[in-house]
Design a protein around this motif. Structure first.
Motif, PDB file in Angstrom:
ATOM      1  N   HIS A   1      -7.055   0.348   6.482  1.00  0.00           N
ATOM      2  CA  HIS A   1      -7.291   1.276   7.620  1.00  0.00           C
ATOM      3  C   HIS A   1      -8.785   1.469   7.917  1.00  0.00           C
ATOM      4  O   HIS A   1      -9.307   2.569   7.804  1.00  0.00           O
ATOM      5  CB  HIS A   1      -6.594   2.630   7.356  1.00  0.00           C
TER       6      HIS A   1
ATOM      7  N   HIS B   1       0.855  -1.190   0.000  1.00  0.00           N
ATOM      8  CA  HIS B   1       0.000   0.000   0.000  1.00  0.00           C
ATOM      9  C   HIS B   1       0.893   1.243   0.000  1.00  0.00           C
ATOM     10  O   HIS B   1       1.391   1.654   1.048  1.00  0.00           O
ATOM     11  CB  HIS B   1      -0.899  -0.040   1.258  1.00  0.00           C
TER      12      HIS B   1
ATOM     13  N   ASP C   1       1.280   2.767   3.644  1.00  0.00           N
ATOM     14  CA  ASP C   1       0.389   3.791   3.064  1.00  0.00           C
ATOM     15  C   ASP C   1       1.193   5.090   2.891  1.00  0.00           C
ATOM     16  O   ASP C   1       0.699   6.181   3.129  1.00  0.00           O
ATOM     17  CB  ASP C   1      -0.826   3.999   3.981  1.00  0.00           C
TER      18      ASP C   1
ATOM     19  N   HIS D   1     -12.003   2.223   2.303  1.00  0.00           N
ATOM     20  CA  HIS D   1     -10.972   2.082   1.263  1.00  0.00           C
ATOM     21  C   HIS D   1     -10.534   0.615   1.135  1.00  0.00           C
ATOM     22  O   HIS D   1     -10.327  -0.057   2.149  1.00  0.00           O
ATOM     23  CB  HIS D   1      -9.751   2.930   1.605  1.00  0.00           C
TER      24      HIS D   1
ATOM     25  N   HIS E   1      -4.972   6.044  -5.599  1.00  0.00           N
ATOM     26  CA  HIS E   1      -6.436   6.129  -5.526  1.00  0.00           C
ATOM     27  C   HIS E   1      -7.031   6.239  -6.927  1.00  0.00           C
ATOM     28  O   HIS E   1      -6.521   7.010  -7.746  1.00  0.00           O
ATOM     29  CB  HIS E   1      -6.855   7.382  -4.750  1.00  0.00           C
TER      30      HIS E   1
ATOM     31  N   GLU F   1      -6.055   1.672  -5.183  1.00  0.00           N
ATOM     32  CA  GLU F   1      -6.882   1.837  -3.984  1.00  0.00           C
ATOM     33  C   GLU F   1      -8.262   2.320  -4.406  1.00  0.00           C
ATOM     34  O   GLU F   1      -8.409   3.373  -5.033  1.00  0.00           O
ATOM     35  CB  GLU F   1      -6.244   2.828  -2.993  1.00  0.00           C
TER      36      GLU F   1
HETATM   37 ZN   LIG Z   1      -6.871   5.001   2.061  1.00  0.00          ZN
END
Ligand SMILES: [Zn+2]
Ligand SMILES: [Zn+2]
Length: 360
Positions: A157, A44, A212, A122, A76, A113
């Motif tokens: 998350h 991620h 992330d 997400h 994303h 994502e």
């Molecule tokens: Zn996220």
């Protein structure tokens, strides 16, 4: 006297050291398990193709230098804050990163994502063949399309944001029952989610821990106290196919701060490979002296459960530790019962372990 211009020479030396440093990799020490390779993965990460601050190849370079085996760039789909400067191209981060990744023998599953308000939240889909078909309104359809491409899908998350954050709702049950959801982030960056940890145990979902990361990672090498949150994947081979198979089967653990988090099934053998007890090198009438080696990148904290051995033992990462064990039978092998407090097999529950001390 004639002045000598040293600037070009200095520039050359600087350039050379920078280049040399780019070729140096610092390995992360977590041993392989019987029958499996331990792959260090960050599944991620972000780049300028969504809300990150680096070009995709930077993710590859830093991951390789820091000793990782696999990363996924998961920009994303729905959140494109740089789109005025950089057109939306969902497959472009992968296309830019895959060549440099191959040159460095770094595994790079194509990822993205899926970014919705909570609920549902997400979700990362990795091992995709094409991200573009996932840009569609209906959430269930997105996840279904990812699965049609054979993706591994995990909930990220889950406790991050929104009124219903941290709750397992009907939409999640639907994904789970359709077998469209395969894992969860138990840790993301600096956060640990005990409920995700419990759900993974109950529902047999793979446990993941990822950075992330959005900014550049400026560390060149990791220490036990300073590293990215990573997923350790126990794969049959160091290949993309094996990585996916291991994730689907849930053979993972999470390296989070000074802890390893995972199922007992995998943490037991990992501990067994990390800690090696030597034969006692000295004995008296009431004690033996022995060294214990910790070959991994974690300071392992042990709390005594039985009668033998010190009450507390901390085995610093990558060191050999000297222990005196008081015993009435110094000529015989001994079993020391401990709890490995920072090998978390459930929230606030350490791994029970036995240190087998051979006869002197
Ligand atoms: Zn996220
Ligand atoms: Zn993210």
């Amino acid at each position: 006297m004639k002045k000598v211009n040293l600037a070009p020479a200095i520039m050359l030396v600087l350039l050379w050291t920078t280049l040399a440093r780019a070729q140096v990799r610092y390995e992360i020490a977590f041993p392989d398990l019987p029958g499996y390779r331990t792959l260090k993965c960050d599944l991620h990460t972000h780049t300028v193709f969504s809300d990150g601050a680096v070009w995709p190849t930077v993710r590859v370079n830093e991951a390789w230098r820091q000793g990782l085996d696999a990363i996924s760039v998961t920009d994303h789909i729905e959140y494109q804050p740089h789109k005025d400067d950089l057109p939306t191209k969902h497959n472009r981060p992968y296309e830019l990163a895959v060549g440099p990744a191959k040159q460095r023998n770094l595994l790079l599953p194509r990822g993205t994502e899926i970014t919705r308000d909570t609920p549902p939240g997400h979700f990362n889909a990795i091992f995709l063949s094409d991200v573009n078909p996932l840009e569609t309104k209906n959430f269930a359809e997105v996840i279904e399309r990812a699965n049609q491409q054979g993706a591994f899908v995990f909930w990220c998350h889950h406790a991050w944001k929104g009124a219903e954050r941290g709750r397992w709702l009907e939409v999640h049950t639907t994904l789970y029952e359709n077998k469209w959801l395969h894992g969860m982030e138990v840790c993301n960056g600096d956060s640990y989610y005990p409920e995700a940890h419990r759900w993974c145990l109950e529902k047999k979902l793979a446990m993941l821990g990822n950075s992330d990361i959005h900014d550049p990672d400026l560390r060149t090498r990791y220490t036990p106290a300073d590293h990215r949150t990573l997923t350790l994947v126990f794969a049959k081979q160091r290949t993309l196919a094996s990585l996916k198979e291991a994730l689907v089967e849930g053979r993972t653990a999470v390296w989070f701060k000074d802890q390893i988090i995972g199922r007992k099934e995998w943490l037991g053998p990992l501990f067994g490979r990390c800690v090696q007890v030597a034969k006692p090198h000295l004995r008296s009438r009431t004690a033996v002296w022995v060294v214990i080696r910790n070959v991994c990148d974690l300071d392992i904290r042990l709390q005594r459960k039985g009668k033998l051995g010190p009450a507390l033992l901390t085995l610093p990462a990558r060191t050999t530790y000297l222990v005196k064990i008081n015993t009435s039978k110094p000529g015989e092998p001994a079993k020391l019962s401990y709890t490995a407090a920072n090998f978390l097999v459930a929230p606030e529950e350490g791994l029970p372990v036995t240190l087998q001390v051979p006869a002197p």
